[in-house]
Design an enzyme around this catalytic site. Structure first.
Site, PDB file in Angstrom:
ATOM      1  N   TRP A 154      37.141  47.058  52.648  1.00 29.78           N
ATOM      2  CA  TRP A 154      36.031  47.135  52.132  1.00 29.78           C
ATOM      3  C   TRP A 154      34.918  46.990  53.236  1.00 29.78           C
ATOM      4  CZ3 TRP A 154      32.413  42.989  49.617  1.00 29.78           C
ATOM      5  CH2 TRP A 154      31.489  43.550  49.015  1.00 29.78           C
TER       6      TRP A 154
ATOM      7  N   LYS B 200      33.091  45.654  37.800  1.00 34.86           N
ATOM      8  CA  LYS B 200      33.796  46.907  37.305  1.00 34.86           C
ATOM      9  C   LYS B 200      34.361  46.639  36.018  1.00 34.86           C
ATOM     10  CE  LYS B 200      33.417  48.388  41.606  1.00 34.86           C
ATOM     11  NZ  LYS B 200      32.663  47.804  42.712  1.00 34.86           N
TER      12      LYS B 200
ATOM     13  N   ASP C 208      40.006  38.482  47.444  1.00 29.03           N
ATOM     14  CA  ASP C 208      39.026  39.227  47.023  1.00 29.03           C
ATOM     15  C   ASP C 208      39.585  39.931  45.657  1.00 29.03           C
ATOM     16  OD1 ASP C 208      36.767  40.227  46.424  1.00 29.03           O
ATOM     17  OD2 ASP C 208      36.521  41.365  48.190  1.00 29.03           O
TER      18      ASP C 208
END
Length: 410
Positions: free
Chosen positions: A138, A255, A219
């Site tokens: 990311w 999400k 993460d």
């Protein structure tokens, strides 16, 4: 010398993803497709408010005791406790032994920042402050760590030749890195590749990390969203805790609960003892106080209701499955269009082997740019697409456009 007027401040480039979204919105082409943004869309390309979120919202609105007072510095206790059980497991030894330190954060980004800041201040670095990040990762990871004085270093992860995991390169770096190095690991649904280690590979990764006394910085932005199963997507994290790997976990509910704008997340640090946990929590509280004072309450209250009510939790599981299964169905349909109908050159197995919101298509920068310029299909130029942007109305147009780009018919 005159007063400071900032005329020498360099103009920063716009964020690439938000720039892509702005270009898509400005485009008047009727068949335009946005495959850049990492947010779920339903089959009509609309944002989807989860039915369980609507239910929880009504419960909150009808609660006569609801107020707008400050939350504690480390967050809403019912939320952080529930979030810890969700990612670490209800029967986690870390929770049972009082070793799990949980702090509410400004979504996953805030968890990454607070975790990075804590390590920068308190990790006993044997060498220059640096963290190993997967290549690619990311994009925001790089900025987050640089901003707290930790230098990002790449480790091999994605193999363009196989459009899969470079496991040998990954393990090789774990073994060659200096002892007590920090490695950032994507818990599931790797962003941006969609390529995850198998369970056997995760076991090997944990084994090397333990042998080298490394620190695991997890993460987890897609728990449940990847496979449709919250427990399945937390497997790697729970295995590492069970094996006693030194670690922390960054957790996001953007999400899997569709709460993108509510910025709800958590940081969980797992020290080896309760005494160490108490010390860690005291310092996290000091750091959090100086940055945001108190986290926001609305998203935390919504998620807390869902995590602590069995009926709402069951509803949430169904909603998560709805999202995950739609994305999996788009993977399957795209694969069939490319391989059976269009006979697109190349091997497209990676489309169905990858997992989660994103897929690395394997096309190059010029081919990606051709999709944008010629076909008005917006994606990042490294070939990453958001599977959530595909639906029954646009998937054929995308597949046919991709086929033409791959064949050089542009």
């Amino acid at each position: 010398m005159s007063a400071e007027i900032w005329q020498d401040v360099p103009l920063a480039p716009p964020d690439s993803i938000f720039k892509l979204t702005a270009a898509y919105k400005a485009d008047t082409f009727p068949q335009k497709v946005n495959l850049g943004v990492g947010a779920y869309r339903d089959d009509d390309n609309k944002p989807w408010v989860l039915p369980v979120i609507k239910k929880a919202t009504q419960i909150l609105l009808n609660d006569p005791n609801l107020d707008h007072e400050y939350l504690p510095i480390t967050g809403l206790p019912e939320f952080t406790a529930g979030a810890a059980k969700l990612i670490l497991g209800a029967n986690s030894p870390a929770i049972a032994e009082g070793r799990a330190v949980s702090v509410q954060t400004i979504s996953g980004t805030g968890a990454n920042h607070l975790g990075a800041l804590f390590l920068s201040r308190f990790y006993q670095w044997d060498a220059p402050k640096q963290i190993y990040l997967s290549n690619p990762t990311w994009a925001n990871h790089h900025a987050i760590f640089k901003n707290v004085g930790i230098q990002p270093v790449d480790y091999p992860y994605y193999d363009p030749a196989t459009i899969g995991l470079d496991f040998d390169g990954f393990i090789g770096t774990l073994k060659s890195a200096a002892p007590r190095s920090v490695f950032l690991l994507h818990a599931c649904a790797h962003n941006p590749t969609g390529v995850d280690p198998t369970r056997d590979q995760w076991k090997h990764i944990a084994e090397v990390i333990i042998a080298k006394n490394h620190y695991a910085f997890f993460d987890c932005a897609y728990q449940g969203f990847a496979s449709g199963d919250l427990n399945n997507d937390a497997w790697a994290v729970r295995y590492f805790v069970e094996k006693g790997v030194p670690m922390l976990v960054c957790q996001s509910f953007a999400k899997n609960a569709g709460l993108y704008g509510e910025r709800i997340g958590a940081l969980h640090i797992v020290p080896p003892t309760k005494d160490a946990a108490d010390r860690v929590k005291s310092q996290l509280s000091v750091l959090q106080r100086s940055e945001i004072s108190n986290p926001p309450s609305y998203g935390a209250r919504l998620v807390s209701l869902i995590l602590n009510d069995s009926a709402l939790f069951d509803d949430w599981n169904r909603d998560i499955k709805t999202m995950a299964e739609r994305i999996i169905s788009m993977r399957n349909e795209l694969y069939l269009l490319l391989t059976e109908e269009l006979k697109t050159p190349g091997n497209w197995d990676h489309i169905i082997n990858q997992i989660g919101m994103f897929s690395f298509t394997g096309i190059n920068q010029s081919q990606s740019q051709a999709l944008i310029d010629t076909f008005h299909i917006y994606l990042t130029t490294n070939g990453r697409i958001s599977m959530a942007g595909l639906n029954s109305h646009n998937i054929r147009y995308f597949a046919e456009s991709l086929d033409k780009v791959v064949r050089g018919q542009v």
